[in-house]
Design an enzyme around this catalytic site. Structure first.
Site, PDB file in Angstrom:
ATOM      1  N   LYS A   1      -9.174 -15.964  76.911  1.00 13.17           N
ATOM      2  CA  LYS A   1      -9.489 -17.394  76.849  1.00 13.17           C
ATOM      3  C   LYS A   1      -8.521 -18.118  75.919  1.00 13.17           C
ATOM      4  O   LYS A   1      -8.156 -19.278  76.152  1.00 13.17           O
ATOM      5  CB  LYS A   1     -10.930 -17.586  76.388  1.00 13.17           C
ATOM      6  CG  LYS A   1     -11.970 -17.333  77.477  1.00 13.17           C
ATOM      7  CD  LYS A   1     -13.360 -17.692  76.988  1.00 13.17           C
ATOM      8  CE  LYS A   1     -14.381 -17.660  78.114  1.00 13.17           C
ATOM      9  NZ  LYS A   1     -14.547 -16.339  78.707  1.00 13.17           N
TER      10      LYS A   1
ATOM     11  N   LYS B   1     -16.987 -18.453  71.776  1.00 14.68           N
ATOM     12  CA  LYS B   1     -16.767 -17.739  73.030  1.00 14.68           C
ATOM     13  C   LYS B   1     -15.935 -16.490  72.800  1.00 14.68           C
ATOM     14  O   LYS B   1     -14.967 -16.510  72.022  1.00 14.68           O
ATOM     15  CB  LYS B   1     -16.046 -18.632  74.046  1.00 14.68           C
ATOM     16  CG  LYS B   1     -16.860 -19.819  74.525  1.00 14.68           C
ATOM     17  CD  LYS B   1     -16.111 -20.591  75.600  1.00 14.68           C
ATOM     18  CE  LYS B   1     -16.945 -21.737  76.125  1.00 14.68           C
ATOM     19  NZ  LYS B   1     -16.225 -22.491  77.192  1.00 14.68           N
TER      20      LYS B   1
ATOM     21  N   GLY C   1     -19.401 -14.301  82.147  1.00 15.92           N
ATOM     22  CA  GLY C   1     -20.805 -14.076  82.442  1.00 15.92           C
ATOM     23  C   GLY C   1     -21.748 -14.473  81.330  1.00 15.92           C
ATOM     24  O   GLY C   1     -22.899 -14.036  81.301  1.00 15.92           O
TER      25      GLY C   1
ATOM     26  N   HIS D   1     -20.884 -27.862  85.484  1.00 17.67           N
ATOM     27  CA  HIS D   1     -19.974 -26.721  85.568  1.00 17.67           C
ATOM     28  C   HIS D   1     -19.490 -26.682  87.014  1.00 17.67           C
ATOM     29  O   HIS D   1     -20.235 -26.315  87.917  1.00 17.67           O
ATOM     30  CB  HIS D   1     -20.708 -25.438  85.195  1.00 17.67           C
ATOM     31  CG  HIS D   1     -19.830 -24.231  85.137  1.00 17.67           C
ATOM     32  ND1 HIS D   1     -19.771 -23.395  84.039  1.00 17.67           N
ATOM     33  CD2 HIS D   1     -18.965 -23.699  86.031  1.00 17.67           C
ATOM     34  CE1 HIS D   1     -18.919 -22.412  84.270  1.00 17.67           C
ATOM     35  NE2 HIS D   1     -18.428 -22.573  85.479  1.00 17.67           N
TER      36      HIS D   1
ATOM     37  N   HIS E   1     -26.100 -19.240  79.886  1.00 21.94           N
ATOM     38  CA  HIS E   1     -24.709 -19.371  80.310  1.00 21.94           C
ATOM     39  C   HIS E   1     -24.386 -18.497  81.531  1.00 21.94           C
ATOM     40  O   HIS E   1     -23.217 -18.265  81.832  1.00 21.94           O
ATOM     41  CB  HIS E   1     -23.740 -19.047  79.164  1.00 21.94           C
ATOM     42  CG  HIS E   1     -24.031 -19.802  77.903  1.00 21.94           C
ATOM     43  ND1 HIS E   1     -23.919 -21.166  77.816  1.00 21.94           N
ATOM     44  CD2 HIS E   1     -24.458 -19.383  76.681  1.00 21.94           C
ATOM     45  CE1 HIS E   1     -24.241 -21.554  76.596  1.00 21.94           C
ATOM     46  NE2 HIS E   1     -24.585 -20.501  75.892  1.00 21.94           N
TER      47      HIS E   1
ATOM     48  N   GLU F   1     -12.347 -22.708  86.623  1.00 23.03           N
ATOM     49  CA  GLU F   1     -13.616 -23.314  86.235  1.00 23.03           C
ATOM     50  C   GLU F   1     -13.372 -24.480  85.283  1.00 23.03           C
ATOM     51  O   GLU F   1     -12.558 -24.393  84.366  1.00 23.03           O
ATOM     52  CB  GLU F   1     -14.523 -22.269  85.588  1.00 23.03           C
ATOM     53  CG  GLU F   1     -14.807 -21.085  86.516  1.00 23.03           C
ATOM     54  CD  GLU F   1     -15.962 -20.228  86.048  1.00 23.03           C
ATOM     55  OE1 GLU F   1     -16.500 -20.493  84.952  1.00 23.03           O
ATOM     56  OE2 GLU F   1     -16.333 -19.305  86.788  1.00 23.03           O
TER      57      GLU F   1
ATOM     58  N   ARG G   1     -10.320 -13.075  90.389  1.00 27.01           N
ATOM     59  CA  ARG G   1     -10.989 -12.193  91.350  1.00 27.01           C
ATOM     60  C   ARG G   1     -11.792 -13.051  92.310  1.00 27.01           C
ATOM     61  O   ARG G   1     -11.843 -14.280  92.181  1.00 27.01           O
ATOM     62  CB  ARG G   1     -11.936 -11.245  90.616  1.00 27.01           C
ATOM     63  CG  ARG G   1     -12.897 -11.986  89.695  1.00 27.01           C
ATOM     64  CD  ARG G   1     -13.972 -11.108  89.113  1.00 27.01           C
ATOM     65  NE  ARG G   1     -14.694 -11.740  88.027  1.00 27.01           N
ATOM     66  CZ  ARG G   1     -15.671 -12.633  88.156  1.00 27.01           C
ATOM     67  NH1 ARG G   1     -16.022 -13.031  89.368  1.00 27.01           N
ATOM     68  NH2 ARG G   1     -16.279 -13.135  87.113  1.00 27.01           N
TER      69      ARG G   1
END
Length: 654
Positions: free
Chosen positions: A116, A158, A164, A208, A235, A275, A292
């Site tokens: 990230k 995060k 996930g 989201h 989340h 995202e 993926r």
């Protein structure tokens, strides 16, 4: 030309990939752990190879065993599915070094987007909007605490290598930060083997929204619309739909072009998902890129008419994308929910057990992606998702109606599921109006009494008594028998219910206290009961496993235990001080020691199961008398973990 595909995964995604691969003429190879020897994906593949014991580290995360299986079977390409090794750059590189084709992006793209921190820096350089925050290379606790003061609260912690919802924490004040850093690092280390964290300014109640992208090795890249994944719990996505009810055509184009820019910036190939968080003013910010196929890809397939696994295989073979951007059209609306073996009434605790019956509903516009069938065992070793239930309609309301009906008509006996919780979400007015944000579930269902187990009505008690009696005597015995009265004792939600069952021919009268209910038995087949209730003909499905009976009628399901002939036993209720494991799993932290004073509701132990952390809490005030577990232990459901003794003052008042 590629000929034989090995699927390095399990469950519904392995079954789904096998379906397309066979349709395209590929031979297929499944891999499986010892626990999955009889799994559906093993049955449906042309060949299958056992790669190790149940533990994922020794099987589905064992890259060497998977490559050995490919060599044994002569597979020339490997599809990773999602989860497990699907975003492991080392695995992708090892496949290439073995002379095989990886059905996924280049390892450099996986490595970049798997961080990230690094991906956010790369997106800033590519001109893609990002959430303000801290992604410096020094992620020590004191540096994060200092950065948080500059960013301000609320903020999000995060896991840099995460996904996930694991390793993610919302922090609303400085006093919460240090403990949340500790917990986020622990989760990240357990889930990803990497405890590096980043900080982002919390975007309050955002949408989201993610964009499906595809790229080939010839420089072509397209986006296939968006998916709205705002309905989340902890989340983790619960509901996904396409297109988003919030996204305008102009916003779709802007986000799609930004997503393509992100893919091209990292030399991407194959299927990927970019995202974004979208605020109330429709400003959007890069969140992450999943390198993926996503769990929710079916909704995109249903509105575009495209098979995304087929596209993946085309790209892997070196062929160009089958459609240009202007050729991609969106048609209708699709909604997906994730049907889990979990108990919404008890904190959505994952459930284990045998699926005595699993019968997906059938109908126009419905799709079930599943890796289980009747007789399978839901174990604690893997994610408890039973199926993805997807409905398509010409418009959003049609898709909603079909999905609610599909959930109500699906039969699952043997484990508790979130089925009715899902149908309530889809039928909710806020969701129906397209106004659900990431805060929706917390706002609409927090402390919702309807999530608690509902007492059975006299009608449902009568159906239970009827199914139990018919299952033992058969319909013929009922129609010829003289009028009789049978006492019956049922255990329901840990309470005992006593009934008197009177039957004469096809008539059944059930009494419970002052309540009575009469049914007329129209017909009876194994597993299905047809009754006439107040002049209305209705059906009830049921399944019996030992003394347990599972029933479903009119969209509701419940279970009872026949204890009519069992001797009475004393049961320890809540507040016993005997703290037991709520499920099979691993102990990752013990927070108390013998002699500690604790309060009811205080977390004593952290249990990890099915990829999530679960706090095990005190059921009473008291003093820790004994601790029977330690960090790293594997424990079974109901295993004694901690014993509490009553405090001295409490003992004196008793």
């Amino acid at each position: 030309m590629l000929k034989k595909l090995l699927i390095a995964n399990r469950g519904e995604i392995a079954v789904r990939v096998i379906r397309t691969a066979k349709a395209l003429g590929y031979r297929t190879v499944a891999v499986y752990s010892e626990a999955d020897a009889n799994a559906l994906h093993v049955e449906q593949a042309d060949e299958a190879v056992c790669i190790g014991p149940a533990q994922v580290a020794a099987s589905y995360l064992n890259a060497d065993a998977i490559l050995d299986a490919a060599a044994k079977t002569g597979a020339d390409c490997i599809h990773p599915g999602y989860g497990f090794l699907s975003e492991n750059s080392g695995f992708a590189k090892a496949i290439k070094q073995a002379g095989l084709t990886f059905v996924g992006p280049p390892e450099n793209a996986i490595e970049l987007m798997g961080s990230k921190r690094r991906s956010k820096i790369a997106m800033q350089e590519a001109g893609v909007p990002v959430v303000p925050g801290y992604e410096g290379d020094n992620a020590a606790d004191d540096e994060l605490i200092a950065a948080a003061q500059d960013i301000g609260y609320p903020l999000m912690l995060k896991a840099s290598a995460g996904g996930g919802g694991r390793g993610m924490r919302l922090v609303e004040s400085e006093s919460e930060l240090a403990d949340n850093i500790k917990r986020a690092r622990s989760e990240a280390k357990q889930a990803f083997g990497d405890d590096e964290l980043i900080i982002e300014k919390a975007v309050i109640e955002p949408r989201h929204v993610e964009i499906q992208v595809f790229a080939d090795r010839h420089g072509n890249a397209v986006y296939l619309g968006e998916r709205d994944c705002s309905v989340q719990r902890r989340h983790q996505k619960v509901v996904e739909e396409a297109p988003s009810p919030f996204v305008t055509p102009e916003l779709r184009k802007a986000m799609g072009e930004a997503a393509v820019k992100a893919a091209l910036a990292c030399g991407y190939e194959g299927a990927g998902t970019v995202e974004f968080l979208v605020d109330k003013d429709r400003n959007f910010y890069f969140l992450e890129m999943n390198t993926r196929l996503q769990v929710e890809h079916p909704v995109t397939e249903l509105i575009t008419g495209q098979d995304l696994v087929a596209w993946q295989l085309m790209v892997a073979e070196g062929r160009p994308l089958p459609l240009a951007q202007e050729e991609i059209e969106l048609n209708g609306h699709a909604i997906e929910v994730r049907l889990y073996a979990e108990d919404p009434a008890n904190g959505f605790t994952p459930q284990t057990g045998t699926l005595h019956e699993f019968t997906p509903a059938e109908g126009e516009g419905l799709r079930f992606d599943t890796g289980v069938r009747s007789g399978d065992v839901v174990s604690a070793h893997y994610d408890p998702m039973l199926a993805k239930v997807i409905a398509w309609g010409q418009n959003r309301d049609e898709a909603r109606r079909r999905l609610v009906r599909a959930l109500e008509d699906t039969t699952v006996f043997g484990v508790t599921t979130n089925r009715h919780f899902l149908s309530r979400i889809i039928a909710d007015d806020t969701f129906g109006a397209g106004e659900a944000t990431t805060a929706f579930l917390q706002q609409a269902f927090k402390d919702d009494p309807s999530l608690a187990p509902q007492a059975l009505s006299i009608r449902e008690l009568a159906l239970s008594a009827c199914a139990l009696s018919l299952n033992s005597t058969g319909q013929e015995g009922w129609s010829n028998a003289p009028a009789t009265v049978i006492p019956m004792k049922l255990e329901i939600q840990e309470k005992t219910v006593e009934l008197l069952v009177r039957h004469s021919g096809h008539k059944l009268l059930v009494s419970h206290g002052d309540d009575q209910y009469e049914l007329l038995i129209q017909s009876h087949e194994q597993g299905q009961l047809c009754i006439i209730d107040n002049g209305i003909r209705q059906r009830c499905q049921y399944s019996r496993a030992g003394d347990s009976l599972y029933l479903q009628a009119l969209g509701r399901s419940w279970s009872v235990t026949d204890i009519t002939h069992q001797p009475a036993t004393g049961a320890q209720g809540a507040g016993s001080g005997r703290i037991q494991a709520s499920m099979d799993g691993a102990i990752i932290d013990v927070l108390v020691a013998a002699g500690d004073t604790v309060q009811q509701g205080q977390t004593l132990v952290i249990l990890e199961a099915m990829k999530m952390e679960h706090p095990v809490k005190a059921d009473r005030d008291g003093t820790v008398a004994a601790v029977h577990t330690s960090s790293g232990d594997q424990v079974r459901r109901s295993q004694l973990l901690v014993e509490l003794a009553a405090n001295e003052t409490e003992e004196q008042t008793q």
